[in-house]
Scaffold this motif. Structure first.
Motif, PDB file in Angstrom:
ATOM      1  N   LYS A   1       0.832  -1.206   0.000  1.00  0.00           N
ATOM      2  CA  LYS A   1       0.000   0.000   0.000  1.00  0.00           C
ATOM      3  C   LYS A   1       0.866   1.256   0.000  1.00  0.00           C
ATOM      4  CE  LYS A   1      -2.691   0.747   3.570  1.00  0.00           C
ATOM      5  NZ  LYS A   1      -3.856   0.656   4.480  1.00  0.00           N
ATOM      6  N   LYS A   2       1.955   1.255   0.757  1.00  0.00           N
ATOM      7  CA  LYS A   2       2.857   2.412   0.784  1.00  0.00           C
ATOM      8  C   LYS A   2       3.499   2.635  -0.575  1.00  0.00           C
ATOM      9  CE  LYS A   2       4.029   2.164   5.705  1.00  0.00           C
ATOM     10  NZ  LYS A   2       5.109   1.881   6.698  1.00  0.00           N
ATOM     11  N   TYR A   3       3.858   1.543  -1.220  1.00  0.00           N
ATOM     12  CA  TYR A   3       4.484   1.647  -2.532  1.00  0.00           C
ATOM     13  C   TYR A   3       3.515   2.255  -3.551  1.00  0.00           C
ATOM     14  CZ  TYR A   3       6.757   0.200  -6.868  1.00  0.00           C
ATOM     15  OH  TYR A   3       7.338   0.188  -8.105  1.00  0.00           O
ATOM     16  N   VAL A   4       2.296   1.750  -3.573  1.00  0.00           N
ATOM     17  CA  VAL A   4       1.296   2.255  -4.514  1.00  0.00           C
ATOM     18  C   VAL A   4       0.938   3.699  -4.187  1.00  0.00           C
ATOM     19  CG1 VAL A   4      -1.077   1.984  -5.352  1.00  0.00           C
ATOM     20  CG2 VAL A   4       0.378  -0.029  -5.022  1.00  0.00           C
ATOM     21  N   ARG A   5       0.859   4.007  -2.898  1.00  0.00           N
ATOM     22  CA  ARG A   5       0.535   5.369  -2.491  1.00  0.00           C
ATOM     23  C   ARG A   5       1.604   6.343  -2.966  1.00  0.00           C
ATOM     24  NH1 ARG A   5      -3.243   9.017  -1.938  1.00  0.00           N
ATOM     25  NH2 ARG A   5      -2.764  10.592  -0.347  1.00  0.00           N
ATOM     26  N   GLN A   6       2.863   5.933  -2.882  1.00  0.00           N
ATOM     27  CA  GLN A   6       3.959   6.780  -3.343  1.00  0.00           C
ATOM     28  C   GLN A   6       3.838   7.049  -4.844  1.00  0.00           C
ATOM     29  OE1 GLN A   6       7.827   5.134  -2.636  1.00  0.00           O
ATOM     30  NE2 GLN A   6       8.897   6.703  -3.802  1.00  0.00           N
ATOM     31  N   LEU A   7       3.523   6.005  -5.605  1.00  0.00           N
ATOM     32  CA  LEU A   7       3.338   6.173  -7.045  1.00  0.00           C
ATOM     33  C   LEU A   7       2.130   7.048  -7.355  1.00  0.00           C
ATOM     34  CD1 LEU A   7       4.067   2.544  -8.318  1.00  0.00           C
ATOM     35  CD2 LEU A   7       5.548   4.531  -8.481  1.00  0.00           C
ATOM     36  N   GLN A   8       1.087   6.906  -6.559  1.00  0.00           N
ATOM     37  CA  GLN A   8      -0.121   7.711  -6.770  1.00  0.00           C
ATOM     38  C   GLN A   8       0.173   9.195  -6.556  1.00  0.00           C
ATOM     39  OE1 GLN A   8      -3.341   6.674  -4.147  1.00  0.00           O
ATOM     40  NE2 GLN A   8      -4.835   7.953  -5.206  1.00  0.00           N
ATOM     41  N   VAL A   9       1.004   9.503  -5.565  1.00  0.00           N
ATOM     42  CA  VAL A   9       1.366  10.901  -5.297  1.00  0.00           C
ATOM     43  C   VAL A   9       2.253  11.446  -6.412  1.00  0.00           C
ATOM     44  CG1 VAL A   9       2.650  12.413  -3.743  1.00  0.00           C
ATOM     45  CG2 VAL A   9       1.120  10.658  -2.799  1.00  0.00           C
ATOM     46  N   GLU A  10       3.179  10.618  -6.888  1.00  0.00           N
ATOM     47  CA  GLU A  10       4.091  11.063  -7.946  1.00  0.00           C
ATOM     48  C   GLU A  10       3.379  11.258  -9.279  1.00  0.00           C
ATOM     49  OE1 GLU A  10       7.174   8.205  -8.246  1.00  0.00           O
ATOM     50  OE2 GLU A  10       8.052   8.656  -6.287  1.00  0.00           O
ATOM     51  N   ASP A  11       2.353  10.465  -9.527  1.00  0.00           N
ATOM     52  CA  ASP A  11       1.668  10.501 -10.815  1.00  0.00           C
ATOM     53  C   ASP A  11       0.800  11.749 -10.930  1.00  0.00           C
ATOM     54  OD1 ASP A  11       0.446   9.907 -13.227  1.00  0.00           O
ATOM     55  OD2 ASP A  11      -1.043   8.574 -12.303  1.00  0.00           O
ATOM     56  N   GLN A  12       1.162  12.632 -11.853  1.00  0.00           N
ATOM     57  CA  GLN A  12       0.399  13.856 -12.093  1.00  0.00           C
ATOM     58  C   GLN A  12      -0.492  13.738 -13.329  1.00  0.00           C
ATOM     59  OE1 GLN A  12       0.574  16.352  -9.849  1.00  0.00           O
ATOM     60  NE2 GLN A  12       1.997  15.048  -8.703  1.00  0.00           N
ATOM     61  N   THR A  13      -0.489  12.581 -13.972  1.00  0.00           N
ATOM     62  CA  THR A  13      -1.241  12.396 -15.217  1.00  0.00           C
ATOM     63  C   THR A  13      -2.457  11.495 -15.050  1.00  0.00           C
ATOM     64  OG1 THR A  13       0.101  10.483 -15.875  1.00  0.00           O
ATOM     65  CG2 THR A  13       0.903  12.668 -16.513  1.00  0.00           C
ATOM     66  N   ARG A  14      -2.656  10.983 -13.844  1.00  0.00           N
ATOM     67  CA  ARG A  14      -3.675   9.958 -13.592  1.00  0.00           C
ATOM     68  C   ARG A  14      -3.523   8.832 -14.615  1.00  0.00           C
ATOM     69  NH1 ARG A  14      -7.631   8.950 -10.222  1.00  0.00           N
ATOM     70  NH2 ARG A  14      -9.444   7.762 -10.878  1.00  0.00           N
ATOM     71  N   PHE A  15      -2.348   8.274 -14.591  1.00  0.00           N
ATOM     72  CA  PHE A  15      -1.970   7.232 -15.535  1.00  0.00           C
ATOM     73  C   PHE A  15      -2.852   5.995 -15.390  1.00  0.00           C
ATOM     74  CE2 PHE A  15       0.548   3.305 -16.025  1.00  0.00           C
ATOM     75  CZ  PHE A  15       0.820   3.370 -17.379  1.00  0.00           C
ATOM     76  N   ARG A  16      -3.335   5.507 -16.519  1.00  0.00           N
ATOM     77  CA  ARG A  16      -4.076   4.251 -16.557  1.00  0.00           C
ATOM     78  C   ARG A  16      -3.294   3.290 -17.440  1.00  0.00           C
ATOM     79  NH1 ARG A  16      -8.945   2.514 -15.109  1.00  0.00           N
ATOM     80  NH2 ARG A  16      -9.644   4.629 -14.629  1.00  0.00           N
ATOM     81  N   SER A  17      -2.898   2.178 -16.880  1.00  0.00           N
ATOM     82  CA  SER A  17      -2.046   1.237 -17.590  1.00  0.00           C
ATOM     83  C   SER A  17      -2.799   0.558 -18.729  1.00  0.00           C
ATOM     84  CB  SER A  17      -1.514   0.181 -16.619  1.00  0.00           C
ATOM     85  OG  SER A  17      -0.845  -0.847 -17.312  1.00  0.00           O
ATOM     86  N   SER A  18      -2.159   0.547 -19.886  1.00  0.00           N
ATOM     87  CA  SER A  18      -2.742  -0.176 -21.017  1.00  0.00           C
ATOM     88  C   SER A  18      -2.549  -1.680 -20.848  1.00  0.00           C
ATOM     89  CB  SER A  18      -2.071   0.285 -22.315  1.00  0.00           C
ATOM     90  OG  SER A  18      -0.666   0.066 -22.271  1.00  0.00           O
ATOM     91  N   ALA A  19      -1.612  -2.057 -19.967  1.00  0.00           N
ATOM     92  CA  ALA A  19      -1.339  -3.482 -19.737  1.00  0.00           C
ATOM     93  C   ALA A  19      -2.347  -4.100 -18.775  1.00  0.00           C
ATOM     94  CB  ALA A  19       0.076  -3.658 -19.196  1.00  0.00           C
ATOM     95  N   THR A  20      -2.755  -3.348 -17.743  1.00  0.00           N
ATOM     96  CA  THR A  20      -3.669  -3.893 -16.723  1.00  0.00           C
ATOM     97  C   THR A  20      -5.025  -3.195 -16.690  1.00  0.00           C
ATOM     98  OG1 THR A  20      -2.850  -2.385 -15.001  1.00  0.00           O
ATOM     99  CG2 THR A  20      -1.671  -4.467 -15.294  1.00  0.00           C
ATOM    100  N   GLY A  21      -5.078  -1.957 -17.207  1.00  0.00           N
ATOM    101  CA  GLY A  21      -6.331  -1.199 -17.178  1.00  0.00           C
ATOM    102  C   GLY A  21      -6.577  -0.473 -15.874  1.00  0.00           C
ATOM    103  N   TYR A  22      -5.590  -0.493 -14.951  1.00  0.00           N
ATOM    104  CA  TYR A  22      -5.764   0.126 -13.637  1.00  0.00           C
ATOM    105  C   TYR A  22      -5.009   1.444 -13.526  1.00  0.00           C
ATOM    106  CZ  TYR A  22      -7.668  -4.303 -11.880  1.00  0.00           C
ATOM    107  OH  TYR A  22      -8.432  -5.416 -11.677  1.00  0.00           O
ATOM    108  N   THR A  23      -5.540   2.346 -12.688  1.00  0.00           N
ATOM    109  CA  THR A  23      -4.785   3.507 -12.230  1.00  0.00           C
ATOM    110  C   THR A  23      -4.233   3.157 -10.855  1.00  0.00           C
ATOM    111  OG1 THR A  23      -6.656   4.536 -11.100  1.00  0.00           O
ATOM    112  CG2 THR A  23      -6.367   5.052 -13.450  1.00  0.00           C
ATOM    113  N   PHE A  24      -3.335   4.004 -10.330  1.00  0.00           N
ATOM    114  CA  PHE A  24      -2.811   3.734  -8.997  1.00  0.00           C
ATOM    115  C   PHE A  24      -3.885   3.950  -7.931  1.00  0.00           C
ATOM    116  CE2 PHE A  24       1.214   4.849 -11.263  1.00  0.00           C
ATOM    117  CZ  PHE A  24       1.759   3.573 -11.198  1.00  0.00           C
ATOM    118  N   ALA A  25      -4.826   4.830  -8.208  1.00  0.00           N
ATOM    119  CA  ALA A  25      -5.949   5.021  -7.284  1.00  0.00           C
ATOM    120  C   ALA A  25      -6.796   3.751  -7.221  1.00  0.00           C
ATOM    121  CB  ALA A  25      -6.796   6.207  -7.731  1.00  0.00           C
TER     122      ALA A  25
END
Length: 501
Positions: free
Chosen positions: A233-257
């Motif tokens: 959860k800490k790892y994903v939370r860190q990526l969620q804070v860093e991500d300013q584009t609301r990235f949605r993965s084309s590989a999994t279909g998920y955002t970090f949120a």
């Protein structure tokens, strides 16, 4: 000699002041040049052939270095800092792991790793404007020792973002095509190495799943899963804070949120349900061992709680006595009034952040102490659950383990996709790969032929003019002697005739 001939007069004066005049006729010189023109052209052509033949042989034997151009583009590279905040080492491109991966992908002998590594060198490129600025400031510093110029030189210090990479494969025993293939494979494999080093941390996944929950009692297994979930959860939370584009993965279909919510769901529903079931039904594989463990944990956490409380007290005292930065604002110039404004400094903000982290750690510790006390009390006063309840909780733990492992894989794929396509999309680029086409070979031969060709043609040209010049002197000297003798004979004849009269 005809009077309209243009001449070159060279005067040589001896010690007795006697004069000897040497006259060179342009017409004679041109005739001599024309005489040897064909021979000079033939020899010049031969020199061209010889120079290119020599260059062709030496190019084949010496195997000139292959070259490529790479570029780095990420925050901190201009200061020589890598994405992890440490000193960046561009020579990591010749890391043995990178070369091994390249050779493996080409099914080639891994025994070449050392010789290939020794043959790779780099040379950094600096932008022209940086070089110009440095040159100007350095010139000022050398002329008058200007301190400001010295400061500017320090400011101009620039870490290269582009590198020319060279591969000298003479000692590897490789043929040209294999050398090009390996060199380009190394450049490509470094891309994967870069992402693995600075992107998704594979050790995270290993740490989460390294412990087998079956080796622990039920309550301990719950803690193992809780630690794994918190780490993820800490790892994903860190990526969620860093991500300013609301990235949605084309590989999994998920955002970090999305992933963060999924982890929360597993923690608050699946894990909490198993934890409460174990607690309510008093499930344990070994009651005495479980009680001893709870007692140990309560004592250890109590000591940790006291430590946190002391640290928190110290932080509060430091924050209260900390003198913040003051800004004095003067009036508008019509009076002497001034005001003072206090603003929080960077150090003050850092102390507040550390205090908040300490408060959270203290709260978590208190919750754990209460949890272990409740478990200890329940285990002492209530009988251990029945065997059917053991079977059920085993099934629930297995299901939870499968969900966490699946979640780890999804987080890994999503984060890797994010690092490759967002964070490090242009972090490392091969701008110009190595090539070995016919055009490249011809270009290298031409480059290697330039020096010997210039030398040979220069020598032949000098000899051509020297021979024509010498023959011109000889020919004109003979003409002058012949004219002088003819004139002398005429004068003697006239004298004789005059004497007879």
């Amino acid at each position: 000699m005809e009077q309209d001939n243009r001449n070159i007069n060279i005067m040589i004066k001896n010690d007795e002041e006697e004069k000897e005049e040497i006259v060179l006729s342009f017409s004679t010189l041109l005739k001599k040049l024309k005489k040897y023109l064909l021979l000079w052209i033939v020899i010049a052509v031969f020199c061209v052939v010889a120079a290119f033949g020599y260059a062709g042989v030496t190019t084949h034997v010496k195997k000139p270095s292959l070259s490529a151009l790479i570029s780095f583009s990420f925050d901190g590279i201009e200061k020589g800092v890598d994405p992890a905040g440490k000193d960046f080492d561009p020579y990591s491109i010749k890391n043995p792991a990178v070369i091994e991966s390249a050779l493996t992908s080409l099914n080639m002998d891994l025994g070449l790793i050392d010789s290939i590594r020794q043959g790779i060198t780099l040379r950094g490129r600096r932008p022209k404007d940086i070089i110009d600025r440095y040159t100007v400031y350095n010139s000022i510093l050398e002329q008058n020792g200007n301190i400001t110029a010295a400061d500017r030189i320090l400011e101009v210090s620039y870490f290269p973002t582009q590198y020319e990479v060279y591969f000298n494969y003479t000692d590897t025993g490789l043929i040209d095509d294999d050398a090009v293939a390996i060199f380009n494979a190394v450049l490509d494999e470094y891309n994967n190495y870069f992402y693995k080093t600075y992107g998704y941390n594979e050790s995270l996944g290993n740490a989460v799943i390294a412990v087998d929950y079956n080796d622990y009692d039920y309550s301990e297994a719950v803690e193992v899963f809780s630690d794994s979930i918190n780490t993820l959860k800490k790892y994903v939370r860190q990526l969620q804070v860093e991500d300013q584009t609301r990235f949605r993965s084309s590989a999994t279909g998920y955002t970090f949120a999305d992933l963060y919510e999924s982890i929360n769901t597993i923690e608050t529903i699946d894990l909490d349900k198993i934890s409460s079931y174990v607690t309510v039904n008093n499930l344990t594989k070994d009651k005495e061992t479980a009680l001893a463990y709870y007692e140990y944990r309560i004592k250890a956490l109590t000591r940790l709680k006291s430590q946190y409380e002391e640290q928190l007290k110290s932080y509060n005292e430091s924050i209260e006595s900390y003198q913040k930065d003051e800004i004095i604002i003067f009036g508008n110039g019509t009076d002497d009034t001034k005001t003072q404004s206090t603003v929080a400094s960077e150090q003050y903000d850092k102390m507040i952040d550390e205090k908040n982290q300490l408060v959270n750690s203290l709260a978590e510790t208190k919750q754990l102490i209460n949890y272990y006390k409740e478990r200890q009390e329940a285990l002492r006063n209530n009988p251990v659950g029945s065997s059917d309840k053991f079977t059920k909780v085993d099934a629930e733990l297995a299901s939870l383990n499968a969900k966490i492992n699946n979640l780890i894989e999804v987080v890994s794929d999503t984060s890797e996709d994010y690092y490759i396509n967002v964070t490090f999309k242009n972090a490392y680029t091969v701008l110009a790969p190595a090539t070995n086409t016919t055009t490249d070979k011809v270009s290298r031969i031409i480059e290697n032929a330039k020096f010997p060709l210039v030398v040979l043609e220069g020598v032949v040209l000098m000899l051509y003019f020297a021979i024509a010049f010498i023959e011109t002197i000889v020919a004109d000297s003979k003409k002058r002697k012949a004219l002088a003798e003819s004139k002398k004979l005429s004068e003697e004849k006239e004298k004789e005739e005059s004497d007879k009269e």
